[in-house]
Design a protein around this motif. Structure first.
Motif, short mmCIF file in Angstrom:
data_model
loop_
_atom_site.label_atom_id
_atom_site.label_comp_id
_atom_site.label_asym_id
_atom_site.label_seq_id
_atom_site.Cartn_x
_atom_site.Cartn_y
_atom_site.Cartn_z
N ALA A 1 0.83 -1.21 0.00
CA ALA A 1 0.00 0.00 0.00
C ALA A 1 0.87 1.26 0.00
O ALA A 1 0.55 2.24 -0.68
CB ALA A 1 -0.93 0.00 1.20
N LEU A 2 1.98 1.21 0.73
CA LEU A 2 2.91 2.35 0.74
C LEU A 2 3.44 2.62 -0.66
O LEU A 2 3.44 3.77 -1.12
CB LEU A 2 4.06 2.08 1.71
CG LEU A 2 5.20 3.11 1.68
CD1 LEU A 2 4.73 4.44 2.26
CD2 LEU A 2 6.39 2.59 2.44
N PHE A 3 3.87 1.59 -1.36
CA PHE A 3 4.40 1.76 -2.71
C PHE A 3 3.31 2.25 -3.67
O PHE A 3 3.57 3.09 -4.54
CB PHE A 3 5.02 0.47 -3.23
CG PHE A 3 6.23 0.02 -2.45
CD1 PHE A 3 7.17 0.92 -1.98
CD2 PHE A 3 6.42 -1.33 -2.17
CE1 PHE A 3 8.28 0.51 -1.26
CE2 PHE A 3 7.53 -1.75 -1.45
CZ PHE A 3 8.46 -0.84 -1.00
N ALA A 4 2.10 1.73 -3.50
CA ALA A 4 0.99 2.15 -4.37
C ALA A 4 0.68 3.63 -4.17
O ALA A 4 0.52 4.39 -5.13
CB ALA A 4 -0.24 1.29 -4.08
N HIS A 5 0.58 4.03 -2.90
CA HIS A 5 0.30 5.44 -2.62
C HIS A 5 1.47 6.32 -3.02
O HIS A 5 1.27 7.46 -3.47
CB HIS A 5 -0.04 5.64 -1.14
CG HIS A 5 -1.45 5.30 -0.79
ND1 HIS A 5 -2.52 6.08 -1.15
CD2 HIS A 5 -1.97 4.25 -0.12
CE1 HIS A 5 -3.63 5.54 -0.71
NE2 HIS A 5 -3.32 4.41 -0.08
N ALA A 6 2.70 5.84 -2.85
CA ALA A 6 3.87 6.63 -3.20
C ALA A 6 3.86 6.97 -4.69
O ALA A 6 4.21 8.10 -5.07
CB ALA A 6 5.15 5.88 -2.85
N ALA A 7 3.45 6.04 -5.51
CA ALA A 7 3.40 6.30 -6.96
C ALA A 7 2.39 7.40 -7.27
O ALA A 7 2.70 8.34 -8.02
CB ALA A 7 3.05 5.01 -7.71
N GLY A 8 1.20 7.31 -6.71
CA GLY A 8 0.18 8.33 -6.96
C GLY A 8 0.53 9.68 -6.37
O GLY A 8 0.32 10.73 -6.99
N ILE A 9 1.11 9.68 -5.17
CA ILE A 9 1.49 10.93 -4.52
C ILE A 9 2.65 11.59 -5.26
O ILE A 9 2.68 12.82 -5.40
CB ILE A 9 1.81 10.67 -3.03
CG1 ILE A 9 0.50 10.42 -2.26
CG2 ILE A 9 2.58 11.81 -2.41
CD1 ILE A 9 0.67 9.97 -0.84
N ALA A 10 3.58 10.81 -5.78
CA ALA A 10 4.68 11.38 -6.56
C ALA A 10 4.15 12.05 -7.82
O ALA A 10 4.62 13.13 -8.20
CB ALA A 10 5.69 10.30 -6.92
N LEU A 11 3.18 11.44 -8.47
CA LEU A 11 2.55 12.06 -9.65
C LEU A 11 1.89 13.38 -9.28
O LEU A 11 2.02 14.38 -10.00
CB LEU A 11 1.53 11.12 -10.27
CG LEU A 11 2.08 9.90 -11.00
CD1 LEU A 11 0.93 8.96 -11.39
CD2 LEU A 11 2.85 10.33 -12.23
N ALA A 12 1.18 13.40 -8.14
CA ALA A 12 0.49 14.62 -7.72
C ALA A 12 1.50 15.72 -7.36
O ALA A 12 1.30 16.89 -7.72
CB ALA A 12 -0.41 14.32 -6.54
N ALA A 13 2.58 15.36 -6.66
CA ALA A 13 3.59 16.35 -6.29
C ALA A 13 4.28 16.91 -7.54
O ALA A 13 4.53 18.12 -7.64
CB ALA A 13 4.62 15.74 -5.34
N ALA A 14 4.57 16.03 -8.49
CA ALA A 14 5.19 16.49 -9.74
C ALA A 14 4.25 17.42 -10.51
O ALA A 14 4.69 18.44 -11.05
CB ALA A 14 5.60 15.29 -10.60
#
Length: 188
Positions: free
Chosen positions: A41-54
């Motif tokens: 779940a951490l890796f899944a959220h990290a991918a989406g959050i990285a897209l949002a931050a970018a």
């Protein structure tokens, strides 16, 4: 730090009443591997959050200060609408036979893609001078909530007063969103 703390608080309160920790609790019970599911779940959220931050970093130079405040107001109102709406249970992914790590990663990623937490990260990233701090703050909160859900299991997670938390959070977001929206539009 101006983006990390608000993103942490917003993500923490959003995730407590979200469907992804519920799915994490379901999968942790099914596979009997709560830490594996929490990491997935951490890796899944990290991918989406990285897209949002970018995305927040990319659009920040294009927005005026009032537009940035309006984006935050929209994120708050979006969170309010989501919190005040009835929470339906997540798909239990019973037919998925790809193992704990992949089921956790793909299940949470597809469930969380475009959720309120990512919208908050986008808004805080666009407002702040360090967008990655917004992502880091949100990711720490998401990991804490999902780890708690994985370790507690579905029955204990469902015993929490999620509905009351969602209503209080939704009303607070609605009030804050209307306030910031009025300021952004110079109505207040």
């Amino acid at each position: 730090m101006e983006a990390a703390v608000p993103a942490f608080v917003a993500a923490l309160l959003t995730q407590i009443g979200d469907r992804s920790p519920w799915l994490v609790a379901i999968l942790a019970d099914r596979y009997g591997r709560p830490l594996t599911i929490a990491l997935a779940a951490l890796f899944a959220h990290a991918a989406g959050i990285a897209l949002a931050a970018a995305a927040g970093m990319l659009i920040a130079p294009l927005l005026t200060p009032n537009a940035k405040m309006l984006l935050l107001a929209l994120a708050l109102i979006f969170a309010a609408m989501g919190s005040l709406w009835r929470l339906k249970p997540p798909d239990r992914l019973d037919s998925w036979r790809i193992g704990a790590l992949l089921t956790g990663f793909l299940g949470v990623f597809s469930l969380a893609l475009g959720d309120t937490t990512q919208f908050f990260v986008l808004a805080f990233s666009a407002r702040g001078s360090t967008p990655w701090l917004a992502g880091a703050g949100a990711l720490v909160a998401v990991f804490a909530v999902n780890t708690a859900a994985a370790l507690s299991g579905e029955m204990a997670w469902r015993q929490l007063p999620i509905r009351a938390i969602r209503i209080l959070f939704g009303l607070a977001c609605l009030a804050a969103g209307l306030f910031f929206g009025a300021q952004a539009l110079r109505l207040a």
